[in-house]
Write a protein that holds these residues in place. Structure first.
Motif, PDB file in Angstrom:
ATOM      1  N   GLU A   1       0.864  -1.178   0.000  1.00  0.00           N
ATOM      2  CA  GLU A   1       0.000   0.000   0.000  1.00  0.00           C
ATOM      3  C   GLU A   1       0.900   1.228   0.000  1.00  0.00           C
ATOM      4  OE1 GLU A   1      -2.342  -0.326   3.508  1.00  0.00           O
ATOM      5  OE2 GLU A   1      -3.407  -2.139   2.846  1.00  0.00           O
ATOM      6  N   LEU A   2       0.517   2.247  -0.744  1.00  0.00           N
ATOM      7  CA  LEU A   2       1.331   3.458  -0.853  1.00  0.00           C
ATOM      8  C   LEU A   2       0.442   4.666  -0.618  1.00  0.00           C
ATOM      9  CD1 LEU A   2       4.158   4.616  -1.513  1.00  0.00           C
ATOM     10  CD2 LEU A   2       3.420   4.758  -3.909  1.00  0.00           C
ATOM     11  N   ASP A   3       0.735   5.414   0.462  1.00  0.00           N
ATOM     12  CA  ASP A   3      -0.071   6.584   0.804  1.00  0.00           C
ATOM     13  C   ASP A   3       0.623   7.886   0.398  1.00  0.00           C
ATOM     14  OD1 ASP A   3      -2.001   4.919   1.999  1.00  0.00           O
ATOM     15  OD2 ASP A   3      -0.825   4.864   3.850  1.00  0.00           O
ATOM     16  N   ARG A   4       1.885   8.012   0.795  1.00  0.00           N
ATOM     17  CA  ARG A   4       2.610   9.251   0.493  1.00  0.00           C
ATOM     18  C   ARG A   4       4.097   8.947   0.322  1.00  0.00           C
ATOM     19  NH1 ARG A   4       2.424  14.828   3.992  1.00  0.00           N
ATOM     20  NH2 ARG A   4       0.392  14.961   2.943  1.00  0.00           N
ATOM     21  N   VAL A   5       4.709   9.616  -0.653  1.00  0.00           N
ATOM     22  CA  VAL A   5       6.154   9.626  -0.825  1.00  0.00           C
ATOM     23  C   VAL A   5       6.646  11.018  -0.467  1.00  0.00           C
ATOM     24  CG1 VAL A   5       8.058   9.439  -2.460  1.00  0.00           C
ATOM     25  CG2 VAL A   5       6.108   7.870  -2.626  1.00  0.00           C
TER      26      VAL A   5
ATOM     27  N   HIS B   1      17.456  38.896   7.104  1.00  0.00           N
ATOM     28  CA  HIS B   1      17.316  38.526   5.691  1.00  0.00           C
ATOM     29  C   HIS B   1      17.231  36.999   5.573  1.00  0.00           C
ATOM     30  CE1 HIS B   1      18.791  42.489   3.696  1.00  0.00           C
ATOM     31  NE2 HIS B   1      18.127  42.734   4.810  1.00  0.00           N
ATOM     32  N   VAL B   2      16.895  36.534   4.373  1.00  0.00           N
ATOM     33  CA  VAL B   2      16.655  35.114   4.161  1.00  0.00           C
ATOM     34  C   VAL B   2      17.961  34.327   4.236  1.00  0.00           C
ATOM     35  CG1 VAL B   2      15.867  33.393   2.508  1.00  0.00           C
ATOM     36  CG2 VAL B   2      14.578  35.514   2.798  1.00  0.00           C
ATOM     37  N   ALA B   3      18.009  33.368   5.152  1.00  0.00           N
ATOM     38  CA  ALA B   3      19.173  32.485   5.297  1.00  0.00           C
ATOM     39  C   ALA B   3      18.917  31.116   4.693  1.00  0.00           C
ATOM     40  CB  ALA B   3      19.540  32.328   6.764  1.00  0.00           C
ATOM     41  N   ALA B   4      17.662  30.800   4.462  1.00  0.00           N
ATOM     42  CA  ALA B   4      17.320  29.503   3.846  1.00  0.00           C
ATOM     43  C   ALA B   4      15.969  29.626   3.166  1.00  0.00           C
ATOM     44  CB  ALA B   4      17.286  28.395   4.889  1.00  0.00           C
ATOM     45  N   THR B   5      15.858  28.973   2.018  1.00  0.00           N
ATOM     46  CA  THR B   5      14.588  28.880   1.305  1.00  0.00           C
ATOM     47  C   THR B   5      14.204  27.409   1.198  1.00  0.00           C
ATOM     48  OG1 THR B   5      15.727  28.817  -0.844  1.00  0.00           O
ATOM     49  CG2 THR B   5      15.008  30.973  -0.046  1.00  0.00           C
ATOM     50  N   GLU B   6      12.982  27.119   1.536  1.00  0.00           N
ATOM     51  CA  GLU B   6      12.462  25.770   1.346  1.00  0.00           C
ATOM     52  C   GLU B   6      11.318  25.838   0.344  1.00  0.00           C
ATOM     53  OE1 GLU B   6      10.500  21.909   3.643  1.00  0.00           O
ATOM     54  OE2 GLU B   6      10.746  23.803   4.724  1.00  0.00           O
ATOM     55  N   TRP B   7      11.574  25.324  -0.859  1.00  0.00           N
ATOM     56  CA  TRP B   7      10.547  25.236  -1.890  1.00  0.00           C
ATOM     57  C   TRP B   7       9.858  23.901  -1.704  1.00  0.00           C
ATOM     58  CZ3 TRP B   7      10.011  29.826  -3.934  1.00  0.00           C
ATOM     59  CH2 TRP B   7      11.114  30.684  -3.998  1.00  0.00           C
ATOM     60  N   ARG B   8       8.562  23.937  -1.485  1.00  0.00           N
ATOM     61  CA  ARG B   8       7.849  22.755  -1.004  1.00  0.00           C
ATOM     62  C   ARG B   8       6.501  22.630  -1.717  1.00  0.00           C
ATOM     63  NH1 ARG B   8       8.245  20.477   4.564  1.00  0.00           N
ATOM     64  NH2 ARG B   8       6.327  19.399   5.080  1.00  0.00           N
ATOM     65  N   TRP B   9       6.248  21.445  -2.247  1.00  0.00           N
ATOM     66  CA  TRP B   9       4.989  21.182  -2.947  1.00  0.00           C
ATOM     67  C   TRP B   9       4.430  19.830  -2.518  1.00  0.00           C
ATOM     68  CZ3 TRP B   9       9.604  22.421  -5.227  1.00  0.00           C
ATOM     69  CH2 TRP B   9       9.698  23.687  -5.827  1.00  0.00           C
ATOM     70  N   LEU B  10       3.111  19.764  -2.415  1.00  0.00           N
ATOM     71  CA  LEU B  10       2.417  18.502  -2.201  1.00  0.00           C
ATOM     72  C   LEU B  10       1.557  18.245  -3.424  1.00  0.00           C
ATOM     73  CD1 LEU B  10       1.558  16.102  -0.407  1.00  0.00           C
ATOM     74  CD2 LEU B  10      -0.313  17.557   0.439  1.00  0.00           C
ATOM     75  N   ALA B  11       1.826  17.137  -4.106  1.00  0.00           N
ATOM     76  CA  ALA B  11       1.045  16.748  -5.278  1.00  0.00           C
ATOM     77  C   ALA B  11       0.106  15.624  -4.890  1.00  0.00           C
ATOM     78  CB  ALA B  11       1.960  16.301  -6.407  1.00  0.00           C
ATOM     79  N   LYS B  12      -1.185  15.837  -5.124  1.00  0.00           N
ATOM     80  CA  LYS B  12      -2.189  14.802  -4.913  1.00  0.00           C
ATOM     81  C   LYS B  12      -2.523  14.188  -6.258  1.00  0.00           C
ATOM     82  CE  LYS B  12      -4.214  16.905  -0.789  1.00  0.00           C
ATOM     83  NZ  LYS B  12      -5.479  17.298  -0.095  1.00  0.00           N
ATOM     84  N   THR B  13      -2.638  12.866  -6.293  1.00  0.00           N
ATOM     85  CA  THR B  13      -2.932  12.176  -7.549  1.00  0.00           C
ATOM     86  C   THR B  13      -4.337  11.597  -7.523  1.00  0.00           C
ATOM     87  OG1 THR B  13      -2.189   9.958  -6.890  1.00  0.00           O
ATOM     88  CG2 THR B  13      -0.491  11.516  -7.631  1.00  0.00           C
TER      89      THR B  13
ATOM     90  N   LEU C   1       2.793  12.922  -3.372  1.00  0.00           N
ATOM     91  CA  LEU C   1       4.234  13.172  -3.363  1.00  0.00           C
ATOM     92  C   LEU C   1       4.482  14.521  -2.721  1.00  0.00           C
ATOM     93  CD1 LEU C   1       7.215  12.721  -4.082  1.00  0.00           C
ATOM     94  CD2 LEU C   1       6.726  13.637  -6.366  1.00  0.00           C
ATOM     95  N   LEU C   2       5.228  14.517  -1.617  1.00  0.00           N
ATOM     96  CA  LEU C   2       5.692  15.741  -0.982  1.00  0.00           C
ATOM     97  C   LEU C   2       7.144  15.948  -1.382  1.00  0.00           C
ATOM     98  CD1 LEU C   2       5.453  18.115   1.006  1.00  0.00           C
ATOM     99  CD2 LEU C   2       6.167  16.540   2.823  1.00  0.00           C
TER     100      LEU C   2
ATOM    101  N   TRP D   1      19.751  14.000   0.724  1.00  0.00           N
ATOM    102  CA  TRP D   1      18.357  13.628   0.476  1.00  0.00           C
ATOM    103  C   TRP D   1      17.913  12.622   1.526  1.00  0.00           C
ATOM    104  CZ3 TRP D   1      21.631  14.001  -3.828  1.00  0.00           C
ATOM    105  CH2 TRP D   1      21.265  14.980  -4.771  1.00  0.00           C
ATOM    106  N   THR D   2      16.715  12.813   2.035  1.00  0.00           N
ATOM    107  CA  THR D   2      16.064  11.792   2.844  1.00  0.00           C
ATOM    108  C   THR D   2      14.712  11.505   2.188  1.00  0.00           C
ATOM    109  OG1 THR D   2      15.081  13.443   4.332  1.00  0.00           O
ATOM    110  CG2 THR D   2      17.204  12.486   4.968  1.00  0.00           C
ATOM    111  N   ILE D   3      14.387  10.232   2.114  1.00  0.00           N
ATOM    112  CA  ILE D   3      13.214   9.788   1.364  1.00  0.00           C
ATOM    113  C   ILE D   3      12.406   8.847   2.260  1.00  0.00           C
ATOM    114  CG2 ILE D   3      12.446   8.529  -0.694  1.00  0.00           C
ATOM    115  CD1 ILE D   3      15.307   9.262  -1.852  1.00  0.00           C
ATOM    116  N   ARG D   4      11.099   9.053   2.278  1.00  0.00           N
ATOM    117  CA  ARG D   4      10.224   8.207   3.088  1.00  0.00           C
ATOM    118  C   ARG D   4       9.006   7.817   2.260  1.00  0.00           C
ATOM    119  NH1 ARG D   4       8.850   7.624   8.889  1.00  0.00           N
ATOM    120  NH2 ARG D   4       6.674   6.970   9.021  1.00  0.00           N
ATOM    121  N   LEU D   5       8.724   6.537   2.242  1.00  0.00           N
ATOM    122  CA  LEU D   5       7.525   6.025   1.579  1.00  0.00           C
ATOM    123  C   LEU D   5       6.586   5.519   2.666  1.00  0.00           C
ATOM    124  CD1 LEU D   5      10.004   5.685  -0.489  1.00  0.00           C
ATOM    125  CD2 LEU D   5       8.490   4.123  -1.702  1.00  0.00           C
ATOM    126  N   ASP D   6       5.491   6.228   2.872  1.00  0.00           N
ATOM    127  CA  ASP D   6       4.511   5.834   3.874  1.00  0.00           C
ATOM    128  C   ASP D   6       3.450   4.949   3.245  1.00  0.00           C
ATOM    129  OD1 ASP D   6       5.133   7.109   6.485  1.00  0.00           O
ATOM    130  OD2 ASP D   6       5.125   8.922   5.264  1.00  0.00           O
TER     131      ASP D   6
END
Length: 346
Positions: free
Chosen positions: A153-157, A244-256, A262-263, A283-288
């Motif tokens: 079963e695959l809920d979120r990557v 000022h900005v020291a880090a940017t996190e570009w982040r998207w959640l795609a629902k299928t 996929l986050l 990189w760290t990767i998690r498949l829930d």
């Protein structure tokens, strides 16, 4: 022997030049440069190799007229995202395969009109276009997708990338394309051209994910985040000022439409100590789902005297060089590497 043109000679392009010159199965026949300062320079000298008699040019017509099987396309991604399309279309129509590290991973993400223009140019030239790289290109598309075959079963990557920008010496890249040291009181970079650029680029990863599962993206939810400097942070490109900005996190959640999500999170930071221990790897990767699958991936520079960013440059160009024989042998059109297997609806 495959005849190759190197397009652009920035940090990535110079590495490409060296790999082409050093490879016994490749022959460099042309080098395209932006601007005028490198025009007329021997490509070997640009790559810190002996002169080889191939002179750099910024004349696109001269490049288009060359007899070559493939172009290693290494310009910096620029705003707007489609600014590079005209050059790529011209190269394809001139009968040259194109291996690009500047997008073109999954053109269908941007609609039929965008993808069709590229595909038709390739078909007219009888050649193939491939967008390759590490991320986009490898991390989700070829590694993570292959791991989904272990899922009942695959809920979120979830894929988290962390890039340490502290040793990067290019102010144009760190302060321009990364958005570090910007003042959120003057402009919020989470809205506007920079956010649009990365949203367009990384949407190709999100749409590839859904397509490989056999479905489509139903919704993309952006959730971009900024970390501000509490004190001045010194980097190779220059200082990051307090507030000022020291880090940017570009982040998207795609629902299928199939269910799995996929986050995708891309964190660029001037100081990794600003973030938790879970953001210290590349990189760290998690498949829930069932089961839960966790992976980590790091790319490290073996020579401590060299900047850490060289490792990712080497990896990206290696992907491109290794793709050349596959792209040259592929049928005309659009090319993408696919994982050997992926999760599917039971």
């Amino acid at each position: 022997m495959t005849r190759v043109i190197q397009w652009a000679t920035g940090s990535m392009g110079r590495t490409g030049l060296r790999r082409i010159i050093d490879a016994e199965e490749l022959e460099l026949v042309g080098a395209y440069v932006y601007g005028s300062t490198k025009v007329g320079a021997d490509a070997g000298a640009l790559a810190k190799r002996d002169n080889i008699g191939v002179l750099a040019t910024n004349d696109r017509a001269e490049i288009l007229a060359l007899d070559a099987e493939v172009v290693l396309h290494c310009p910096r991604i620029t705003q707007p995202y489609d600014a590079l399309v005209d050059d790529v279309v011209a190269l394809l129509e001139s009968g040259k395969n194109v291996v690009s590290i500047a997008g073109f991973h999954w053109p269908a993400a941007h609609g039929a009109g965008y993808a069709s223009r590229l595909e038709q140019a390739a078909l007219r030239g009888g050649v193939t276009l491939a967008g390759v790289g590490v991320n986009p290109g490898i991390v989700v598309e070829r590694l993570t997708m292959a791991a989904t075959v272990m899922s009942h079963e695959l809920d979120r990557v979830s894929v988290f990338e962390t890039v340490d920008a502290s040793a990067m010496a290019s102010p144009e890249f760190v302060f321009g394309l990364m958005g570090l040291d910007s003042d959120p009181a003057e402009r919020d970079i989470r809205q506007g051209p920079l956010a649009d650029l990365y949203g367009t680029l990384f949407s190709e990863v999100l749409h590839f994910f859904a397509a490989e599962l056999g479905g489509q993206v139903a919704e993309i939810i952006p959730d971009h985040r900024l970390t501000l400097a509490e004190k001045q942070i010194e980097t190779a490109a220059g200082p990051i000022r307090p507030g000022h900005v020291a880090a940017t996190e570009w982040r998207w959640l795609a629902k299928t439409d199939l269910g799995p999500e996929l986050l995708l999170s891309i964190l660029w930071t001037a100081d990794t100590s600003l973030h938790g221990e879970d953001r210290q790897g590349h990189w760290t990767i998690r498949l829930d789902g069932r089961p839960v699958i966790k992976m980590t991936l790091d790319i490290e520079e073996a020579d401590p005297s060299k900047p850490p960013s060289r490792a990712l440059t080497d990896g990206t160009i290696a992907v491109a060089i290794n793709a050349i024989p596959h792209v040259v042998a592929a049928p005309p059109g659009l090319f993408a590497f696919h994982p050997p297997a992926a999760w599917s609806v039971a």
